[in-house]
Design a protein around this motif. Structure first.
Motif, PDB file in Angstrom:
ATOM      1  N   GLY A 114      68.637 -50.323 -37.103  1.00 26.31           N
ATOM      2  CA  GLY A 114      68.943 -49.438 -38.219  1.00 26.31           C
ATOM      3  C   GLY A 114      67.732 -48.754 -38.825  1.00 26.31           C
ATOM      4  O   GLY A 114      66.638 -48.771 -38.274  1.00 26.31           O
ATOM      5  N   GLN A 115      67.937 -48.143 -40.000  1.00 30.46           N
ATOM      6  CA  GLN A 115      66.865 -47.429 -40.706  1.00 30.46           C
ATOM      7  C   GLN A 115      65.957 -48.354 -41.498  1.00 30.46           C
ATOM      8  O   GLN A 115      64.754 -48.122 -41.600  1.00 30.46           O
ATOM      9  CB  GLN A 115      67.480 -46.438 -41.708  1.00 30.46           C
ATOM     10  CG  GLN A 115      68.027 -45.165 -41.170  1.00 30.46           C
ATOM     11  CD  GLN A 115      68.331 -44.195 -42.300  1.00 30.46           C
ATOM     12  OE1 GLN A 115      67.532 -44.006 -43.213  1.00 30.46           O
ATOM     13  NE2 GLN A 115      69.498 -43.582 -42.250  1.00 30.46           N
ATOM     14  N   THR A 116      66.556 -49.378 -42.119  1.00 29.31           N
ATOM     15  CA  THR A 116      65.857 -50.194 -43.111  1.00 29.31           C
ATOM     16  C   THR A 116      66.094 -51.673 -42.817  1.00 29.31           C
ATOM     17  O   THR A 116      66.372 -52.052 -41.684  1.00 29.31           O
ATOM     18  CB  THR A 116      66.368 -49.853 -44.519  1.00 29.31           C
ATOM     19  OG1 THR A 116      67.753 -50.233 -44.615  1.00 29.31           O
ATOM     20  CG2 THR A 116      66.255 -48.360 -44.799  1.00 29.31           C
ATOM     21  N   ASP A 117      66.017 -52.495 -43.861  1.00 30.42           N
ATOM     22  CA  ASP A 117      66.249 -53.935 -43.718  1.00 30.42           C
ATOM     23  C   ASP A 117      67.730 -54.310 -43.856  1.00 30.42           C
ATOM     24  O   ASP A 117      68.065 -55.495 -43.833  1.00 30.42           O
ATOM     25  CB  ASP A 117      65.465 -54.710 -44.794  1.00 30.42           C
ATOM     26  CG  ASP A 117      63.964 -54.549 -44.654  1.00 30.42           C
ATOM     27  OD1 ASP A 117      63.525 -53.937 -43.652  1.00 30.42           O
ATOM     28  OD2 ASP A 117      63.231 -55.022 -45.542  1.00 30.42           O
ATOM     29  N   LEU A 118      68.609 -53.342 -43.997  1.00 28.05           N
ATOM     30  CA  LEU A 118      70.019 -53.652 -44.251  1.00 28.05           C
ATOM     31  C   LEU A 118      70.652 -54.458 -43.125  1.00 28.05           C
ATOM     32  O   LEU A 118      71.552 -55.269 -43.367  1.00 28.05           O
ATOM     33  CB  LEU A 118      70.820 -52.370 -44.480  1.00 28.05           C
ATOM     34  CG  LEU A 118      70.631 -51.669 -45.832  1.00 28.05           C
ATOM     35  CD1 LEU A 118      71.617 -50.516 -45.964  1.00 28.05           C
ATOM     36  CD2 LEU A 118      70.799 -52.640 -46.990  1.00 28.05           C
ATOM     37  N   PHE A 119      70.213 -54.236 -41.878  1.00 31.00           N
ATOM     38  CA  PHE A 119      70.773 -55.020 -40.768  1.00 31.00           C
ATOM     39  C   PHE A 119      70.540 -56.506 -40.991  1.00 31.00           C
ATOM     40  O   PHE A 119      71.394 -57.342 -40.667  1.00 31.00           O
ATOM     41  CB  PHE A 119      70.160 -54.577 -39.434  1.00 31.00           C
ATOM     42  CG  PHE A 119      68.772 -55.100 -39.181  1.00 31.00           C
ATOM     43  CD1 PHE A 119      68.564 -56.203 -38.360  1.00 31.00           C
ATOM     44  CD2 PHE A 119      67.662 -54.500 -39.773  1.00 31.00           C
ATOM     45  CE1 PHE A 119      67.287 -56.694 -38.131  1.00 31.00           C
ATOM     46  CE2 PHE A 119      66.380 -54.984 -39.541  1.00 31.00           C
ATOM     47  CZ  PHE A 119      66.193 -56.087 -38.720  1.00 31.00           C
ATOM     48  N   GLY A 138      63.818 -43.744 -29.529  1.00 33.60           N
ATOM     49  CA  GLY A 138      62.766 -43.661 -30.529  1.00 33.60           C
ATOM     50  C   GLY A 138      63.095 -42.885 -31.777  1.00 33.60           C
ATOM     51  O   GLY A 138      62.306 -42.032 -32.203  1.00 33.60           O
ATOM     52  N   HIS A 139      64.223 -43.167 -32.418  1.00 29.61           N
ATOM     53  CA  HIS A 139      64.601 -42.513 -33.665  1.00 29.61           C
ATOM     54  C   HIS A 139      64.672 -43.512 -34.805  1.00 29.61           C
ATOM     55  O   HIS A 139      65.042 -44.678 -34.605  1.00 29.61           O
ATOM     56  CB  HIS A 139      65.946 -41.799 -33.509  1.00 29.61           C
ATOM     57  CG  HIS A 139      65.886 -40.570 -32.655  1.00 29.61           C
ATOM     58  ND1 HIS A 139      67.011 -39.932 -32.180  1.00 29.61           N
ATOM     59  CD2 HIS A 139      64.819 -39.860 -32.188  1.00 29.61           C
ATOM     60  CE1 HIS A 139      66.646 -38.875 -31.457  1.00 29.61           C
ATOM     61  NE2 HIS A 139      65.332 -38.815 -31.443  1.00 29.61           N
ATOM     62  N   TYR A 140      64.365 -43.041 -36.008  1.00 32.28           N
ATOM     63  CA  TYR A 140      64.241 -43.896 -37.183  1.00 32.28           C
ATOM     64  C   TYR A 140      65.514 -44.646 -37.541  1.00 32.28           C
ATOM     65  O   TYR A 140      65.455 -45.744 -38.099  1.00 32.28           O
ATOM     66  CB  TYR A 140      63.801 -43.045 -38.380  1.00 32.28           C
ATOM     67  CG  TYR A 140      64.921 -42.204 -38.967  1.00 32.28           C
ATOM     68  CD1 TYR A 140      65.502 -42.538 -40.189  1.00 32.28           C
ATOM     69  CD2 TYR A 140      65.414 -41.078 -38.303  1.00 32.28           C
ATOM     70  CE1 TYR A 140      66.533 -41.787 -40.724  1.00 32.28           C
ATOM     71  CE2 TYR A 140      66.442 -40.322 -38.824  1.00 32.28           C
ATOM     72  CZ  TYR A 140      66.997 -40.672 -40.036  1.00 32.28           C
ATOM     73  OH  TYR A 140      68.030 -39.929 -40.553  1.00 32.28           O
ATOM     74  N   ASP A 141      66.691 -44.056 -37.254  1.00 33.25           N
ATOM     75  CA  ASP A 141      67.933 -44.703 -37.662  1.00 33.25           C
ATOM     76  C   ASP A 141      68.327 -45.847 -36.726  1.00 33.25           C
ATOM     77  O   ASP A 141      69.333 -46.522 -36.961  1.00 33.25           O
ATOM     78  CB  ASP A 141      69.077 -43.688 -37.784  1.00 33.25           C
ATOM     79  CG  ASP A 141      69.256 -42.816 -36.554  1.00 33.25           C
ATOM     80  OD1 ASP A 141      68.275 -42.587 -35.836  1.00 33.25           O
ATOM     81  OD2 ASP A 141      70.392 -42.349 -36.309  1.00 33.25           O
ATOM     82  N   HIS A 142      67.527 -46.074 -35.709  1.00 33.42           N
ATOM     83  CA  HIS A 142      67.724 -47.201 -34.793  1.00 33.42           C
ATOM     84  C   HIS A 142      66.512 -48.141 -34.804  1.00 33.42           C
ATOM     85  O   HIS A 142      66.658 -49.324 -34.512  1.00 33.42           O
ATOM     86  CB  HIS A 142      67.974 -46.698 -33.371  1.00 33.42           C
ATOM     87  CG  HIS A 142      69.222 -45.894 -33.253  1.00 33.42           C
ATOM     88  ND1 HIS A 142      70.384 -46.389 -32.694  1.00 33.42           N
ATOM     89  CD2 HIS A 142      69.514 -44.634 -33.663  1.00 33.42           C
ATOM     90  CE1 HIS A 142      71.322 -45.462 -32.749  1.00 33.42           C
ATOM     91  NE2 HIS A 142      70.819 -44.394 -33.343  1.00 33.42           N
ATOM     92  N   GLY A 143      65.348 -47.605 -35.132  1.00 36.92           N
ATOM     93  CA  GLY A 143      64.127 -48.411 -35.102  1.00 36.92           C
ATOM     94  C   GLY A 143      63.406 -48.552 -36.420  1.00 36.92           C
ATOM     95  O   GLY A 143      62.293 -49.084 -36.468  1.00 36.92           O
ATOM     96  N   LYS A 201      61.458 -32.261 -40.126  1.00 33.77           N
ATOM     97  CA  LYS A 201      61.772 -33.655 -40.429  1.00 33.77           C
ATOM     98  C   LYS A 201      61.369 -34.569 -39.276  1.00 33.77           C
ATOM     99  O   LYS A 201      61.936 -34.496 -38.178  1.00 33.77           O
ATOM    100  CB  LYS A 201      63.264 -33.816 -40.719  1.00 33.77           C
ATOM    101  CG  LYS A 201      63.650 -35.242 -41.121  1.00 33.77           C
ATOM    102  CD  LYS A 201      65.138 -35.371 -41.403  1.00 33.77           C
ATOM    103  CE  LYS A 201      65.497 -36.806 -41.784  1.00 33.77           C
ATOM    104  NZ  LYS A 201      66.949 -36.980 -42.031  1.00 33.77           N
ATOM    105  N   TYR A 202      60.412 -35.448 -39.547  1.00 33.51           N
ATOM    106  CA  TYR A 202      60.009 -36.451 -38.554  1.00 33.51           C
ATOM    107  C   TYR A 202      61.067 -37.550 -38.501  1.00 33.51           C
ATOM    108  O   TYR A 202      61.436 -38.118 -39.531  1.00 33.51           O
ATOM    109  CB  TYR A 202      58.654 -37.054 -38.927  1.00 33.51           C
ATOM    110  CG  TYR A 202      58.181 -38.121 -37.964  1.00 33.51           C
ATOM    111  CD1 TYR A 202      57.716 -37.781 -36.705  1.00 33.51           C
ATOM    112  CD2 TYR A 202      58.211 -39.467 -38.329  1.00 33.51           C
ATOM    113  CE1 TYR A 202      57.276 -38.753 -35.818  1.00 33.51           C
ATOM    114  CE2 TYR A 202      57.779 -40.444 -37.447  1.00 33.51           C
ATOM    115  CZ  TYR A 202      57.317 -40.082 -36.191  1.00 33.51           C
ATOM    116  OH  TYR A 202      56.896 -41.045 -35.298  1.00 33.51           O
ATOM    117  N   ILE A 203      61.578 -37.819 -37.315  1.00 36.27           N
ATOM    118  CA  ILE A 203      62.626 -38.844 -37.166  1.00 36.27           C
ATOM    119  C   ILE A 203      62.197 -39.929 -36.186  1.00 36.27           C
ATOM    120  O   ILE A 203      63.030 -40.679 -35.673  1.00 36.27           O
ATOM    121  CB  ILE A 203      63.961 -38.217 -36.715  1.00 36.27           C
ATOM    122  CG1 ILE A 203      63.807 -37.483 -35.374  1.00 36.27           C
ATOM    123  CG2 ILE A 203      64.510 -37.293 -37.789  1.00 36.27           C
ATOM    124  CD1 ILE A 203      65.125 -37.056 -34.760  1.00 36.27           C
ATOM    125  N   GLY A 204      60.890 -40.005 -35.930  1.00 37.39           N
ATOM    126  CA  GLY A 204      60.387 -40.975 -34.968  1.00 37.39           C
ATOM    127  C   GLY A 204      60.129 -42.336 -35.567  1.00 37.39           C
ATOM    128  O   GLY A 204      60.543 -42.648 -36.693  1.00 37.39           O
TER     129      GLY A 204
END
Length: 258
Positions: free
Chosen positions: A38-43, A65-70, A101-104
């Motif tokens: 995910g994006q944050t610590d919510l997982f 390599g995208h932020y919403d998965h890593g 927008k950087y999404i890496g």
């Protein structure tokens, strides 16, 4: 095999938190696997709510390599001190939505010694393997995404060579896990023809028109049971389900057994 959604865009539970992202916990006969963070610590917070101890995970995989998965990579490395983390060698390149927008991923994580960098095919063991399918022949045209890779000062269209798929074989079934299916859910299904496919379809921005009708009918021609999530889009899911009896949804906090 049990798959539990730790993080996804939707939920039917009041005690579960959501965000735009994906994280799946997978229990096989031999392993406890974390697929995306995910994006944050919510997982991690949701895992605690669901009674899942992520310290017990022995394999971790990042789909791309995208932020919403890593975005939760650092949290996972903090709470789990032993599981190898399998990431494609191109996942830490500079990925952008458009040009602003950087999404890496966080580049500081790249040097962590527990990361195992994968290429086009990586066999973890006989029943667990990773594939990018880079270079495989396409039957369908890949949809434009608006996502780019920054090379020096130039932006080029992302070819998603950093995206990998997890194939698990258990009890005579082939179960494929995909993050966003950026390379195209139609081609991915054609390449693997799995018994079960779980992941995002990346259709959330598409209109409810003949393209989705034809895609649903094409996917229905396979003997595959689909569990969509994340970037599929809820309206797109409901629309496709009219033409696709094999299509189901895996929302955050939900558990399925395959």
């Amino acid at each position: 095999m049990k798959i539990i959604s730790l993080l996804e865009n939707t939920t039917e539970r009041d005690d579960i938190k959501i965000e735009h992202g994906l994280s799946l916990y997978i229990e096989t006969e031999k392993h406890k696997i974390l697929f995306d963070m995910g994006q944050t610590d919510l997982f991690f917070e949701n895992a605690k709510t669901l009674g899942i101890n992520l310290e017990d995970v022995d394999i971790a995989v990042l789909s791309h390599g995208h932020y919403d998965h890593g975005g939760g990579l650092s949290k996972f490395l903090e709470i789990n001190d032993h599981a190898p983390l399998y990431i494609n060698k191109d996942a830490f390149l500079s990925h952008y939505n458009g040009t602003e927008k950087y999404i890496g991923l966080d580049p500081n994580i790249k040097s962590d010694p527990r990361i195992i960098f994968t290429s086009d095919e990586y066999v973890i063991e006989d029943s667990v393997a990773l594939f990018t399918c880079n270079g495989r022949a396409r039957k369908y045209e890949m949809l434009p995404s608006g996502l780019n890779e920054k090379v020096n000062d130039t932006f080029i269209a992302d070819d998603f060579r950093h995206e990998q798929y997890l194939l698990i074989k258990e009890n005579g079934k082939n179960i494929l896990i995909s993050g966003c299916s950026h390379k195209g859910i139609l081609d991915i299904t054609n390449w693997f023809s799995p018994d079960v496919l779980i992941g995002g379809f990346h259709y959330s921005k598409l209109p409810l028109d003949d393209y989705l009708v034809n895609a649903a009918k094409e996917l229905s021609s396979y003997a595959t049971k689909f569990y969509a999530c994340h970037c599929t889009g809820h309206e797109q899911f409901e629309f496709m389900r009219q033409y696709m009896p094999s299509l189901h949804y895996l929302s955050c906090g939900q558990s399925i057994t395959v």
